[in-house]
Design a protein around this motif. Structure first.
Motif, PDB file in Angstrom:
ATOM      1  N   GLY A 144      12.478  -5.242  -9.125  1.00 44.14           N
ATOM      2  CA  GLY A 144      13.814  -5.513  -9.019  1.00 44.14           C
ATOM      3  C   GLY A 144      14.928  -4.138  -9.504  1.00 44.14           C
ATOM      4  O   GLY A 144      14.890  -3.754 -10.534  1.00 44.14           O
ATOM      5  N   ALA A 145      15.446  -3.908  -8.211  1.00 42.21           N
ATOM      6  CA  ALA A 145      16.151  -2.639  -8.631  1.00 42.21           C
ATOM      7  C   ALA A 145      17.573  -2.962  -8.508  1.00 42.21           C
ATOM      8  O   ALA A 145      18.380  -2.322  -7.922  1.00 42.21           O
ATOM      9  CB  ALA A 145      15.963  -1.490  -7.484  1.00 42.21           C
ATOM     10  N   ARG A 162       6.235   8.488 -14.091  1.00 36.99           N
ATOM     11  CA  ARG A 162       6.293   8.370 -12.654  1.00 36.99           C
ATOM     12  C   ARG A 162       6.817   6.991 -12.470  1.00 36.99           C
ATOM     13  O   ARG A 162       6.032   6.071 -12.705  1.00 36.99           O
ATOM     14  CB  ARG A 162       4.881   8.690 -11.928  1.00 36.99           C
ATOM     15  CG  ARG A 162       4.677   8.448 -10.559  1.00 36.99           C
ATOM     16  CD  ARG A 162       3.284   8.980 -10.043  1.00 36.99           C
ATOM     17  NE  ARG A 162       3.324   8.918  -8.611  1.00 36.99           N
ATOM     18  CZ  ARG A 162       2.801   7.897  -8.100  1.00 36.99           C
ATOM     19  NH1 ARG A 162       2.261   6.752  -8.736  1.00 36.99           N
ATOM     20  NH2 ARG A 162       2.585   7.635  -6.704  1.00 36.99           N
ATOM     21  N   VAL A 163       7.586   6.844 -11.452  1.00 39.49           N
ATOM     22  CA  VAL A 163       8.034   5.416 -11.366  1.00 39.49           C
ATOM     23  C   VAL A 163       8.274   4.906  -9.953  1.00 39.49           C
ATOM     24  O   VAL A 163       8.329   5.711  -8.917  1.00 39.49           O
ATOM     25  CB  VAL A 163       9.850   5.437 -11.858  1.00 39.49           C
ATOM     26  CG1 VAL A 163      10.497   4.024 -11.625  1.00 39.49           C
ATOM     27  CG2 VAL A 163       9.989   5.914 -12.995  1.00 39.49           C
ATOM     28  N   ILE A 164       7.851   3.461  -9.723  1.00 46.64           N
ATOM     29  CA  ILE A 164       7.768   2.882  -8.390  1.00 46.64           C
ATOM     30  C   ILE A 164       8.821   1.756  -8.581  1.00 46.64           C
ATOM     31  O   ILE A 164       8.501   0.906  -9.566  1.00 46.64           O
ATOM     32  CB  ILE A 164       6.260   2.511  -8.111  1.00 46.64           C
ATOM     33  CG1 ILE A 164       5.370   3.749  -8.116  1.00 46.64           C
ATOM     34  CG2 ILE A 164       6.278   1.778  -6.721  1.00 46.64           C
ATOM     35  CD1 ILE A 164       3.894   3.354  -7.815  1.00 46.64           C
ATOM     36  N   ALA A 165       9.739   1.734  -7.538  1.00 50.06           N
ATOM     37  CA  ALA A 165      10.547   0.664  -7.694  1.00 50.06           C
ATOM     38  C   ALA A 165      10.242  -0.435  -6.572  1.00 50.06           C
ATOM     39  O   ALA A 165       9.820  -0.242  -5.439  1.00 50.06           O
ATOM     40  CB  ALA A 165      12.049   0.819  -7.503  1.00 50.06           C
ATOM     41  N   GLN A 175      18.759   3.668  -3.550  1.00 43.14           N
ATOM     42  CA  GLN A 175      19.360   4.215  -4.826  1.00 43.14           C
ATOM     43  C   GLN A 175      18.384   4.255  -5.989  1.00 43.14           C
ATOM     44  O   GLN A 175      18.435   5.566  -6.723  1.00 43.14           O
ATOM     45  CB  GLN A 175      20.451   3.029  -5.143  1.00 43.14           C
ATOM     46  CG  GLN A 175      21.391   3.453  -6.324  1.00 43.14           C
ATOM     47  CD  GLN A 175      22.072   4.632  -5.986  1.00 43.14           C
ATOM     48  OE1 GLN A 175      22.944   4.956  -4.890  1.00 43.14           O
ATOM     49  NE2 GLN A 175      22.046   5.822  -6.924  1.00 43.14           N
ATOM     50  N   ALA A 176      17.368   3.631  -5.783  1.00 46.25           N
ATOM     51  CA  ALA A 176      16.384   3.954  -6.958  1.00 46.25           C
ATOM     52  C   ALA A 176      15.655   5.715  -6.414  1.00 46.25           C
ATOM     53  O   ALA A 176      15.367   6.183  -7.516  1.00 46.25           O
ATOM     54  CB  ALA A 176      15.245   2.965  -6.947  1.00 46.25           C
ATOM     55  N   GLY A 183       8.349   6.580  -5.738  1.00 45.05           N
ATOM     56  CA  GLY A 183       8.008   5.629  -4.529  1.00 45.05           C
ATOM     57  C   GLY A 183       8.881   4.542  -4.756  1.00 45.05           C
ATOM     58  O   GLY A 183       9.347   3.826  -5.695  1.00 45.05           O
ATOM     59  N   VAL A 184       9.124   3.784  -3.518  1.00 41.67           N
ATOM     60  CA  VAL A 184       9.539   2.422  -3.418  1.00 41.67           C
ATOM     61  C   VAL A 184       8.606   1.556  -2.479  1.00 41.67           C
ATOM     62  O   VAL A 184       8.134   1.886  -1.581  1.00 41.67           O
ATOM     63  CB  VAL A 184      10.858   2.706  -2.893  1.00 41.67           C
ATOM     64  CG1 VAL A 184      11.766   3.252  -3.752  1.00 41.67           C
ATOM     65  CG2 VAL A 184      11.108   3.079  -1.368  1.00 41.67           C
TER      66      VAL A 184
END
Length: 311
Positions: A144-145, A162-165, A175-176, A183-184
């Protein structure tokens, strides 16, 4: 303290309060727990003066219990008030607040941005630092972004993760990325659990923050983690969700909830905003007389970040 409301953010919680799906507030009530404005009148010895720019923290604990004495007003079992939940909030022109609950806003931070950070930003700081205990170089998946999710992305990136949205809304995914997501994932284009494992060479992630809380996302969060992963449940839609206990047991998964934030978190967030380390994403502002239009748009699920009411 009498605060002239300059901006009041809209949260999905306001929708749940309005329709009674998750919590039924006492009626009548003025909603809105994301409040920023200017001091209009100050009581004696309050430490503020008319014209000061302030954020209104929305919990008022009992002040006596173990949680309040520890600074965790958000966990008080018998709070004096939860602004916008069981006492009048900020979707109005003036708001009466305890001086203790007011946090200074730097001149470089807009009222609209400060208002949304008062909920999304504070929630993110608490989740990432205190509840998930995120460490540098860990992989964090944010389901949930929206307003909270985008703040979690920023805070996790700031902590070196390290973030994955994961979000079905393309503008929110983009936007994330702008906020530093590595990564998305679009959950409508395949199994998001498989996508996370593919992105982590089959090992799964260290932390999942579920800001949605629908029928499917808690179970997906558990399956996204690797061994001894941590799942933090933040969002709640009121829908029932089932977890496969075996998934939890075999990985020794830790599952924790996170509710709101503390006054100390609010001060931290306003300091981060002043330093340019955390942004409150505001897609649009509406005058108070168009609040129902804004709530309808929020319910439609096509908002990137937050909508803000400007009385």
């Amino acid at each position: 303290m009498l605060v002239r409301v300059r901006a009041a953010g809209l949260c999905h919680t306001d929708l749940h309060l309005a329709d009674g799906s998750a919590v039924t507030p006492p009626l009548p009530i003025v909603l809105g727990h994301e409040i920023a404005g200017e001091v209009a009148e100050a009581g004696d010895g309050a430490g503020f003066a008319p014209g000061d720019r302030v954020l209104a923290y929305y919990y008022e604990g009992c002040g006596r219990c173990t949680w309040c004495r520890d600074g965790s007003e958000n966990l008080c079992p018998d709070p004096a008030a939860k602004v916008g939940f069981d006492s009048d909030g900020g979707l109005c022109e003036y708001h009466l607040a305890d001086a203790r609950s007011l946090v200074p806003i730097a001149d470089t931070v807009s009222f609209a941005e400060a208002a949304v950070l008062g909920c999304s930003g504070t929630t993110a700081v608490r989740v990432v630092r205190s509840v998930a205990r995120t460490a540098p170089d860990e992989t964090v998946v944010v389901i949930g972004a929206g307003g909270v999710g985008l703040a979690v992305v920023q805070e996790a990136v700031t902590e070196g993760a390290r973030v994955i949205a994961v979000d079905p809304h393309a503008p929110s995914r983009e936007q994330a990325r702008r906020y530093g997501a590595h990564g998305v994932i679009d959950p409508l284009q395949g199994d998001p659990v498989a996508a996370v494992h593919a992105a982590t060479a089959g090992e799964g992630c260290h932390v999942v923050v579920d800001t949605v809380g629908n029928t499917h996302t808690p179970g997906q969060a558990v399956r996204m983690t690797g061994t001894r992963g941590r799942v933090v449940l933040v969002g709640c839609t009121g829908e029932r969700s089932a977890l496969d206990v075996l998934d939890v047991v075999v990985r020794e998964t830790e599952i924790r909830g996170s509710v709101g934030a503390t006054l100390a978190d609010a001060h931290t967030v306003m300091e981060m905003a002043a330093a340019g380390l955390l942004r409150g994403h505001v897609e649009a502002e509406y005058p108070l007389e168009r609040v129902n239009e804004a709530l309808t748009r929020l319910a439609a699920g096509n908002v990137t970040g937050r909508l803000v009411i400007t009385p």
